[in-house]
Each structure stands twice: as C-alpha cells, then as structure tokens.
Design an enzyme around this catalytic site. Structure first.
Site, short mmCIF file in Angstrom:
data_model
loop_
_atom_site.label_atom_id
_atom_site.label_comp_id
_atom_site.label_asym_id
_atom_site.label_seq_id
_atom_site.Cartn_x
_atom_site.Cartn_y
_atom_site.Cartn_z
N ARG A 18 -15.31 -13.34 -18.90
CA ARG A 18 -15.22 -14.42 -19.28
C ARG A 18 -16.43 -14.87 -19.06
O ARG A 18 -17.02 -16.62 -19.88
CB ARG A 18 -13.59 -15.00 -18.53
CG ARG A 18 -12.10 -14.44 -19.13
CD ARG A 18 -11.03 -15.00 -18.93
NE ARG A 18 -9.88 -14.98 -19.17
CZ ARG A 18 -9.56 -13.59 -18.36
NH1 ARG A 18 -10.06 -12.68 -18.10
NH2 ARG A 18 -8.62 -12.97 -19.09
N GLY A 56 -3.63 3.17 -12.58
CA GLY A 56 -4.66 3.41 -11.57
C GLY A 56 -3.87 4.22 -10.69
O GLY A 56 -4.07 4.81 -9.86
N SER A 90 1.19 -0.95 -0.41
CA SER A 90 -0.09 0.21 -0.43
C SER A 90 0.88 0.85 -0.74
O SER A 90 1.76 1.64 0.86
CB SER A 90 -1.21 0.11 1.07
OG SER A 90 -1.43 1.61 1.47
N ARG A 91 0.51 2.24 -0.66
CA ARG A 91 1.46 3.68 -1.20
C ARG A 91 0.23 5.07 -0.19
O ARG A 91 0.57 5.36 -0.44
CB ARG A 91 1.21 3.74 -1.79
CG ARG A 91 2.18 2.85 -3.26
CD ARG A 91 2.52 3.13 -4.24
NE ARG A 91 3.47 3.55 -4.63
CZ ARG A 91 4.40 4.62 -5.46
NH1 ARG A 91 3.92 4.03 -6.77
NH2 ARG A 91 4.78 5.52 -5.57
N SER A 92 -0.62 4.02 0.47
CA SER A 92 -1.71 5.11 1.07
C SER A 92 -0.70 6.04 2.50
O SER A 92 -0.66 7.55 2.58
CB SER A 92 -2.49 4.46 1.82
OG SER A 92 -4.00 4.35 0.49
N THR A 122 -8.93 -1.14 2.27
CA THR A 122 -8.75 -1.77 0.72
C THR A 122 -9.19 -3.53 0.60
O THR A 122 -9.65 -4.04 1.52
CB THR A 122 -7.03 -1.72 1.15
OG1 THR A 122 -6.84 -2.03 -1.19
CG2 THR A 122 -6.23 -2.78 0.74
N ALA A 181 -15.24 -7.94 -14.20
CA ALA A 181 -16.65 -7.97 -13.67
C ALA A 181 -16.48 -8.15 -12.30
O ALA A 181 -18.06 -8.95 -11.76
CB ALA A 181 -17.74 -9.07 -14.52
N ASP A 236 -13.49 5.42 -3.97
CA ASP A 236 -12.77 4.97 -5.52
C ASP A 236 -13.55 6.03 -6.27
O ASP A 236 -13.00 5.58 -7.33
CB ASP A 236 -12.73 3.92 -5.12
CG ASP A 236 -11.87 2.64 -4.24
OD1 ASP A 236 -11.31 3.54 -4.30
OD2 ASP A 236 -12.36 1.81 -4.11
N LYS A 243 -13.78 -4.62 2.05
CA LYS A 243 -14.92 -2.95 2.32
C LYS A 243 -15.99 -3.25 2.13
O LYS A 243 -16.85 -2.63 2.35
CB LYS A 243 -14.08 -2.70 0.47
CG LYS A 243 -13.08 -1.99 -0.18
CD LYS A 243 -13.23 -1.78 -1.22
CE LYS A 243 -11.74 -1.35 -1.38
NZ LYS A 243 -11.25 -0.66 -3.11
#
Length: 280
Positions: free
Chosen positions: A153, A239, A19-21, A65, A129, A105, A69
């Site tokens: 898929r 992202g 994580s870079r939070s 994360t 999905a 998000d 959630k």
C-alpha cells in the site's frame, strides 16, 4: 559448546498463546528419544534481555516469534547467513560461549514451496512489505528468482526490500494494490496478517495470474487472498507447511547444533510433526 545436560526449550513472543510450536517440537523429540521439555512464554520486547539473562545451564535454546526476532538478532553472538541478510533471528541455540542465532523461516518457505512442486522460479510476487516479506525475498532468491514484484500500500515501504534485493542480485519492483494489471508469475507469497483488509477486487486481480499462493497465515484460514485464488481456480496453501518445516530446522539446530545437518530419524520426526498439526 552446548551443555549436554541442557534439556529445556521454549518459544517466546507477545502474544504467544496461539503458538503451535510446543506441539511440533514435542512430537519430534518423542520420535528422537529426547527427554526434553518445550513450553511457551509470553515475553515482551522490553523484557527480552532480562528474561534471557535469567536462564541457567538447563536451557538448550529458544524459538522466537514476533516481536522478538530483531532483539534476538542483537543478542546472538554469531548468526547464520539467512539471519544476517534479514536482521531477524527466530532460533537461539544457547551455547556456553554465547547464543548462536538462526533464521529458519527462510528454509521453511523454501521447503514448503518445494513440497508443492516449486523447485525453482525466475520471477515471483510478494504481497506485503513487512518483516516476513524479507524472509520471503531471500527464500525466493534461493529458489532462483531474479525479479520479484512487491505489492504494498505504501511504495516507500518497499525500499529496504529493494536494497536487500540489490545485494542478492534480485530486481525488486514496488507495485501498488491499485494496479489494474499484474504480470504473470508462477508463485505468490502473501505476508499480510490474517485480518488485513483486502478488497475482493484487489484479491481477484492478484489471483488472476498469480500462480501458486503461499499465504503465511495459518490461524485465519481461509484468507481473502486464498478465497480469491480458489475463485480463480488456482492452488493456495496456508502457512502451516512453512511452520512445519521451519520447526524441523529448529529441531536440527537444537539437536545437532547445525541447521544443515539432517536428523538421524528425520523423515519419521517430520511425519510425527505433520500429524501433530495437520492430522496426516
């Protein structure tokens, strides 16, 4: 009301070492003059409730994360509209009356696309999905999309997205990876994991008329899809922009108590956060 003396924040997930939070939030709070700590903690879904109950009044909030959630959604006393639509909370503000849940998000996707010049779309494509695709769909609806093709898929996996699309007034259409011809769209959002296998043929077919690619991956770059976009001569962004902007919205929540209330020094804070993860 939030306890004014609360100064501790963390990001939880499993895994969490990547994580870079902490970099993002620390940069913002330096600019804002807040002497707050922001760390990371590995927390499994099974341990979430116990860990949350252990926090005292020194705690201001949490970033969540995967895979937390959904359980964070259940733990929230109240939730914003975006969280209610997606069933996902990635931000908990720890009020004394009970946690308040937010999904930043979606705003991160919207702001990232606008930064790339996408102010509005009438149709778009999502690749994948899973859970992130749900946030991508709501973000596209906020940008004006009324038709979204979801490439998956397993067509049956698109069912929940189609149901959400019906609530939002968006026509969600399931499309297989094997499709020989995809419709032209101005933007594609890829929500696949960075190591998800995608053949060159499938990637090239998606890139041909796929417009701008926002690939939510940032740790495995370039991806198969971003490489295909490059071969097709179309723009592709990682992202990191989404990560940056969803974190800024979290800083708003932790600082003002509301996701829509701008920070006093927001541009300076955003610049510091951008520099912390992008070096510019």
């Amino acid at each position: 009301m939030l306890t004014e003396t609360a100064t501790r924040l963390e990001v939880w997930g499993d895994p969490i070492a990547h994580s870079r939070s902490p970099q993002l939030h620390a940069a913002a709070y330096r600019v804002l003059g807040r002497d707050w700590t922001y760390d990371r903690r590995q927390v499994s879904e099974a341990a979430f409730a116990r860990e949350l109950a252990s926090l005292d009044d020194r705690w201001r909030g949490l970033s969540l994360t995967m895979p937390l959630k959904s359980v964070a959604f259940d733990a929230a006393r109240v939730r914003d509209r975006r969280a209610e639509l997606t069933g996902a909370v990635n931000t908990l503000l720890l009020d004394t009356d009970g946690p308040r849940g937010f999904n930043t998000d979606i705003g991160g996707i919207v702001r990232s696309l606008r930064e790339e010049g996408i102010e509005g779309v009438d149709r778009a494509r999502i690749v994948g999905a899973g859970a992130t695709a749900t946030s991508a769909l709501v973000a596209l609806e906020e940008l004006g999309a009324r038709q979204v093709d979801v490439v998956a898929r397993r067509p049956e996996a698109v069912g929940p997205l189609a149901a959400l699309g019906e609530r939002l007034g968006v026509d969600v259409r399931a499309t297989p990876f094997a499709a020989s011809l995809y419709s032209s769209v101005p933007v594609t959002i890829a929500t696949l994991p960075g190591d998800a296998p995608v053949t060159d043929a499938a990637a090239d077919a998606l890139a041909t008329d796929g417009g701008l690619l926002l690939d939510v991956v940032y740790g495995h770059w370039p991806t198969h899809l971003s490489s295909a976009w490059k071969r097709a001569g179309h723009p592709a962004v990682s992202g990191l922009g989404m990560l940056l902007h969803q974190a800024l919205l979290q800083v708003r929540v932790f600082t003002t108590g509301e996701v829509e209330v701008p920070l006093d020094d927001e541009e300076e804070a955003l610049a510091a956060m951008r520099s912390a993860i992008m070096g510019d």
